[in-house]
Design an enzyme around this catalytic site. Structure first.
Site, PDB file in Angstrom:
ATOM      1  N   LYS A 155       0.869  -1.194   0.000  1.00 22.43           N
ATOM      2  CA  LYS A 155       0.000   0.000   0.000  1.00 22.43           C
ATOM      3  C   LYS A 155       0.894   1.228   0.000  1.00 22.43           C
ATOM      4  O   LYS A 155       2.068   1.168   0.407  1.00 22.43           O
ATOM      5  CB  LYS A 155      -0.929   0.043   1.218  1.00 22.43           C
ATOM      6  CG  LYS A 155      -0.259   0.018   2.610  1.00 22.43           C
ATOM      7  CD  LYS A 155       0.187   1.356   3.181  1.00 22.43           C
ATOM      8  CE  LYS A 155       0.734   1.244   4.593  1.00 22.43           C
ATOM      9  NZ  LYS A 155       1.455   2.405   5.106  1.00 22.43           N
ATOM     10  N   ASP A 215      -3.385  -0.976  10.078  1.00 23.34           N
ATOM     11  CA  ASP A 215      -3.511  -1.003   8.616  1.00 23.34           C
ATOM     12  C   ASP A 215      -4.180  -2.272   8.091  1.00 23.34           C
ATOM     13  O   ASP A 215      -4.441  -2.374   6.895  1.00 23.34           O
ATOM     14  CB  ASP A 215      -2.122  -0.914   7.961  1.00 23.34           C
ATOM     15  CG  ASP A 215      -1.602   0.500   7.943  1.00 23.34           C
ATOM     16  OD1 ASP A 215      -2.379   1.426   8.225  1.00 23.34           O
ATOM     17  OD2 ASP A 215      -0.419   0.666   7.637  1.00 23.34           O
TER      18      ASP A 215
HETATM   19  C1  LIG Z   1       0.937   5.129   9.986  1.00 21.91           C
HETATM   20  C2  LIG Z   1       0.387   4.003   9.173  1.00 21.91           C
HETATM   21  O1  LIG Z   1       1.425   3.302   8.530  1.00 21.91           O
HETATM   22  C3  LIG Z   1      -0.526   4.546   8.097  1.00 21.91           C
HETATM   23  O2  LIG Z   1      -0.786   3.604   7.123  1.00 21.91           O
HETATM   24  C4  LIG Z   1      -0.357   3.036  10.035  1.00 21.91           C
HETATM   25  O3  LIG Z   1      -1.458   3.642  10.655  1.00 21.91           O
HETATM   26  C5  LIG Z   1       0.489   2.268  11.006  1.00 21.91           C
HETATM   27  O4  LIG Z   1      -0.092   1.011  11.028  1.00 21.91           O
HETATM   28  P1  LIG Z   1       0.597  -0.248  11.703  1.00 21.91           P
HETATM   29  O5  LIG Z   1       2.036  -0.357  11.342  1.00 21.91           O
HETATM   30  O6  LIG Z   1      -0.322  -1.387  11.401  1.00 21.91           O
HETATM   31  O7  LIG Z   1       0.534   0.207  13.168  1.00 21.91           O
HETATM   32  P2  LIG Z   1       0.258  -0.602  14.502  1.00 21.91           P
HETATM   33  O8  LIG Z   1       1.070  -1.854  14.511  1.00 21.91           O
HETATM   34  O9  LIG Z   1      -1.208  -0.674  14.733  1.00 21.91           O
HETATM   35  O10 LIG Z   1       0.859   0.426  15.545  1.00 21.91           O
HETATM   36  C6  LIG Z   1       2.263   0.650  15.731  1.00 21.91           C
HETATM   37  C7  LIG Z   1       2.432   1.837  16.650  1.00 21.91           C
HETATM   38  O11 LIG Z   1       2.099   3.030  15.918  1.00 21.91           O
HETATM   39  C8  LIG Z   1       1.384   3.955  16.711  1.00 21.91           C
HETATM   40  N1  LIG Z   1       0.122   4.320  16.047  1.00 21.91           N
HETATM   41  C9  LIG Z   1      -0.327   3.573  14.988  1.00 21.91           C
HETATM   42  C10 LIG Z   1      -1.489   3.939  14.322  1.00 21.91           C
HETATM   43  C11 LIG Z   1      -2.191   5.090  14.767  1.00 21.91           C
HETATM   44  N2  LIG Z   1      -3.312   5.493  14.170  1.00 21.91           N
HETATM   45  N3  LIG Z   1      -1.720   5.809  15.819  1.00 21.91           N
HETATM   46  C12 LIG Z   1      -0.578   5.429  16.453  1.00 21.91           C
HETATM   47  O12 LIG Z   1      -0.175   6.113  17.391  1.00 21.91           O
HETATM   48  C13 LIG Z   1       1.236   3.322  18.072  1.00 21.91           C
HETATM   49  O13 LIG Z   1       2.283   3.836  18.862  1.00 21.91           O
HETATM   50  C14 LIG Z   1       1.479   1.856  17.845  1.00 21.91           C
HETATM   51  O14 LIG Z   1       2.068   1.240  18.947  1.00 21.91           O
HETATM   52  N1  LIG Z   2       4.920 -11.309   7.861  1.00 21.94           N
HETATM   53  C1  LIG Z   2       5.537 -10.167   8.219  1.00 21.94           C
HETATM   54  N2  LIG Z   2       6.072  -9.369   7.280  1.00 21.94           N
HETATM   55  C2  LIG Z   2       6.676  -8.201   7.626  1.00 21.94           C
HETATM   56  N3  LIG Z   2       6.804  -7.771   8.878  1.00 21.94           N
HETATM   57  C3  LIG Z   2       6.285  -8.519   9.861  1.00 21.94           C
HETATM   58  C4  LIG Z   2       5.624  -9.747   9.572  1.00 21.94           C
HETATM   59  N4  LIG Z   2       5.204 -10.251  10.728  1.00 21.94           N
HETATM   60  C5  LIG Z   2       5.597  -9.411  11.690  1.00 21.94           C
HETATM   61  N5  LIG Z   2       6.253  -8.363  11.201  1.00 21.94           N
HETATM   62  C6  LIG Z   2       6.802  -7.228  11.978  1.00 21.94           C
HETATM   63  O1  LIG Z   2       5.967  -6.090  11.749  1.00 21.94           O
HETATM   64  C7  LIG Z   2       6.759  -4.917  11.578  1.00 21.94           C
HETATM   65  C8  LIG Z   2       6.018  -3.927  10.667  1.00 21.94           C
HETATM   66  O2  LIG Z   2       5.847  -4.530   9.432  1.00 21.94           O
HETATM   67  P1  LIG Z   2       5.304  -3.804   8.134  1.00 21.94           P
HETATM   68  O3  LIG Z   2       6.106  -4.327   6.989  1.00 21.94           O
HETATM   69  O4  LIG Z   2       3.823  -3.936   8.045  1.00 21.94           O
HETATM   70  O5  LIG Z   2       5.642  -2.291   8.423  1.00 21.94           O
HETATM   71  P2  LIG Z   2       5.419  -1.053   7.552  1.00 21.94           P
HETATM   72  O6  LIG Z   2       5.681  -1.371   6.117  1.00 21.94           O
HETATM   73  O7  LIG Z   2       6.192   0.053   8.188  1.00 21.94           O
HETATM   74  O8  LIG Z   2       3.885  -0.808   7.659  1.00 21.94           O
HETATM   75  P3  LIG Z   2       3.076   0.401   8.166  1.00 21.94           P
HETATM   76  O9  LIG Z   2       3.115   1.438   7.115  1.00 21.94           O
HETATM   77  O10 LIG Z   2       1.751  -0.304   8.291  1.00 21.94           O
HETATM   78  O11 LIG Z   2       3.693   0.827   9.462  1.00 21.94           O
HETATM   79  C9  LIG Z   2       8.080  -5.399  11.005  1.00 21.94           C
HETATM   80  O12 LIG Z   2       9.133  -4.576  11.427  1.00 21.94           O
HETATM   81  C10 LIG Z   2       8.223  -6.826  11.558  1.00 21.94           C
HETATM   82  O13 LIG Z   2       9.020  -6.867  12.714  1.00 21.94           O
END
Ligand SMILES: C[C@](O)(CO)[C@H](O)COP(=O)(O)OP(=O)(O)OC[C@H]1O[C@@H](n2ccc(N)nc2=O)[C@H](O)[C@@H]1O
Ligand SMILES: Nc1ncnc2c1ncn2[C@@H]1O[C@H](COP(=O)(O)OP(=O)(O)OP(=O)(O)O)[C@@H](O)[C@H]1O
Length: 284
Positions: A11, A136
Site C-alpha cells: 500500500k 492497517d
Molecule cells: C501510519 C500508518 O502506517 C498509516 O498507514 C499506520 O497507521 C500504522 O499502522 P501499523 O504499522 O499497522 O501500526 P500498529 O502496529 O497498529 O501500531 C504501531 C504503533 O504506531 C502507533 N500508532 C499507529 C497507528 C495510529 N493510528 N496511531 C498510532 O499512534 C502506536 O504507537 C502503535 O504502537
Molecule cells: N509477515 C511479516 N512481514 C513483515 N513484517 C512482519 C511480519 N510479521 C511481523 N512483522 C513485523 O511487523 C513490523 C512492521 O511490518 P510492516 O512491513 O507492516 O511495516 P510497515 O511497512 O512500516 O507498515 P506500516 O506502514 O503499516 O507501518 C516489522 O518490522 C516486523 O518486525
C-alpha cells in the site's frame, strides 16, 4: 490437498494527516490508501496435523511474532474442521518500510484461511479481527482504495485513476512506534474538507523522519527530480508518481545501487481480492 495462492500487495499512503492524539496514545489520522500491483506472495495449504507453519522468507521474525501466524491463530476458533495450515511466504516488500508488508500478509492470511477453514466470516468481521493485529490490516481486508479516518479503521472507498509509481527503500528502518511517540511529531492538522490532491496534502511524519534519517531526505531529493514525491506511512519508503510504466522504469533504472526499489501501477481493488475472486469461481 486444498491450496490457495494470493498476493499480499503493497500500500501507499498518498497523504497522511495527523489530527489528534487519543487518550490511549493512538493517533486520529486521515490518510488516502492505494494498493500497488506488487507484493509478497503467499501460498496456503491445508494440512492434516493441527499446526500453523510458515516456510520461506520469514527472516529473523520468530514464528509467534509473525503477523501471518497471529492472523491464523485469530481464525482458529471459527474453523469447521481440525485442519492445520502451511503458509509458504515469498517476501518482496521491505519489512517495516511503510508499504504495509506485515499488515498485508496478515490481511491476505485472514482472507485465505477464512475460505480454507470455511470460517464463513464477513469482510467486516475479518476487518474487526484484523484491527487487533494492526491499524492497517482493515484496509487490506476490505481491499478497496480508501480514505481512512479514526486510527485507520473508518474507511470510505474512493476511485482514483491508475498511476504508475516507483517506490524506493532507502535502506534504513524506521520504527512506527518511535515516530508516533516522538515529541516533535505534528499532531494538529485540520480535518480535510474536500480537496485530496497530492499538491494540497502532505505526510505529517515526513519532516520528522527526514530530520532523524538523512537518508530519507536524500531519497526524496533524488526522487523529486522525476515528479511529485513523498514518503509513505512512517517511512522509510518514498515514492514518485508517474504517467506511464516507461517513465517509472526509467527512474528505477537510474536508481543508485545502495537503494532498492520497485515499479508498479496502482489499483483500486487489491490484487488479493481479484485473485481470491478467480479462485472462488474455479471452485464452483
Ligand atoms: C501510519 C500508518 O502506517 C498509516 O498507514 C499506520 O497507521 C500504522 O499502522 P501499523 O504499522 O499497522 O501500526 P500498529 O502496529 O497498529 O501500531 C504501531 C504503533 O504506531 C502507533 N500508532 C499507529 C497507528 C495510529 N493510528 N496511531 C498510532 O499512534 C502506536 O504507537 C502503535 O504502537
Ligand atoms: N509477515 C511479516 N512481514 C513483515 N513484517 C512482519 C511480519 N510479521 C511481523 N512483522 C513485523 O511487523 C513490523 C512492521 O511490518 P510492516 O512491513 O507492516 O511495516 P510497515 O511497512 O512500516 O507498515 P506500516 O506502514 O503499516 O507501518 C516489522 O518490522 C516486523 O518486525
Amino acid at each position: 490437498m486444498t491450496s490457495l495462492s494470493l498476493m499480499a500487495p503493497a500500500k501507499l499512503n498518498l497523504f497522511l494527516h495527523i489530527n489528534a492524539q487519543r487518550a490511549d496514545g493512538y493517533h486520529e489520522l486521515e490518510t488516502l490508501f492505494t494498493f500497488l500491483e506488487f507484493g509478497d506472495e503467499l501460498t496456503f495449504s491445508c494440512t492434516e496435523h493441527d499446526k500453523v507453519e510458515i516456510i520461506g522468507d520469514t527472516g529473523d521474525i520468530p514464528l509467534e511474532d509473525n503477523l501471518i501466524y497471529k492472523a491464523a491463530l485469530a481464525l482458529r476458533p471459527f474453523r469447521r474442521a481440525e485442519t492445520g495450515i502451511l503458509v509458504s511466504l515469498s517476501k518482496k516488500l521491505p519489512m517495516g518500510g511503510g508499504v504495509g508488508g506485515g499488515s498485508s500478509d496478515a490481511a491476505t492470511t485472514l482472507l485465505a484461511i477464512n475460505q480454507l477453514w470455511q470460517c464463513h466470516l464477513s469482510l467486516q468481521e475479518l476487518a474487526e479481527i484484523g484491527l487487533k493485529l494492526g491499524a492497517d490490516v482493515p484496509v487490506f481486508v476490505n481491499g478497496k482504495t480508501a480514505l481512512a479516518q479514526g486510527v485507520g479503521e473508518k474507511l470510505t472507498a474512493v476511485k482514483l485513476p491508475q498511476r504508475w509509481f516507483c517506490v524506493v527503500f532507502p535502506s534504513v528502518h524506521v520504527s512506527t512506534g518511535a515516530i508516533f511517540t516522538h515529541p516533535d511529531l505534528p499532531r494538529n492538522t485540520a480535518k480535510l474538507t474536500s480537496d485530496w490532491q497530492l499538491a494540497n496534502t502532505s505526510n505529517d511524519c515526513e519532516a520528522l523522519v527526514k530530520k532523524l534519517y538523512p537518508e530519507v531526505e536524500k531519497t526524496l531529493v533524488w526522487l523529486l527530480k522525476y515528479g511529485p514525491s513523498r514518503m509513505t506511512g512512517t517511512g522509510a519508503c518514498c515514492f514518485v508518481e508517474l504517467d506511464s510504466a516507461d517513465a517509472a522504469q526509467r527512474v528505477l533504472s537510474s536508481l543508485p545501487s545502495y537503494w532498492q526499489g520497485f515499479v508498479a501501477p496502482s489499483t483500486n481493488i487489491s490484487p488479493a481480492h481479484t485473485q481470491l475472486d478467480s479462485w472462488l469461481k474455479m471452485q464452483k
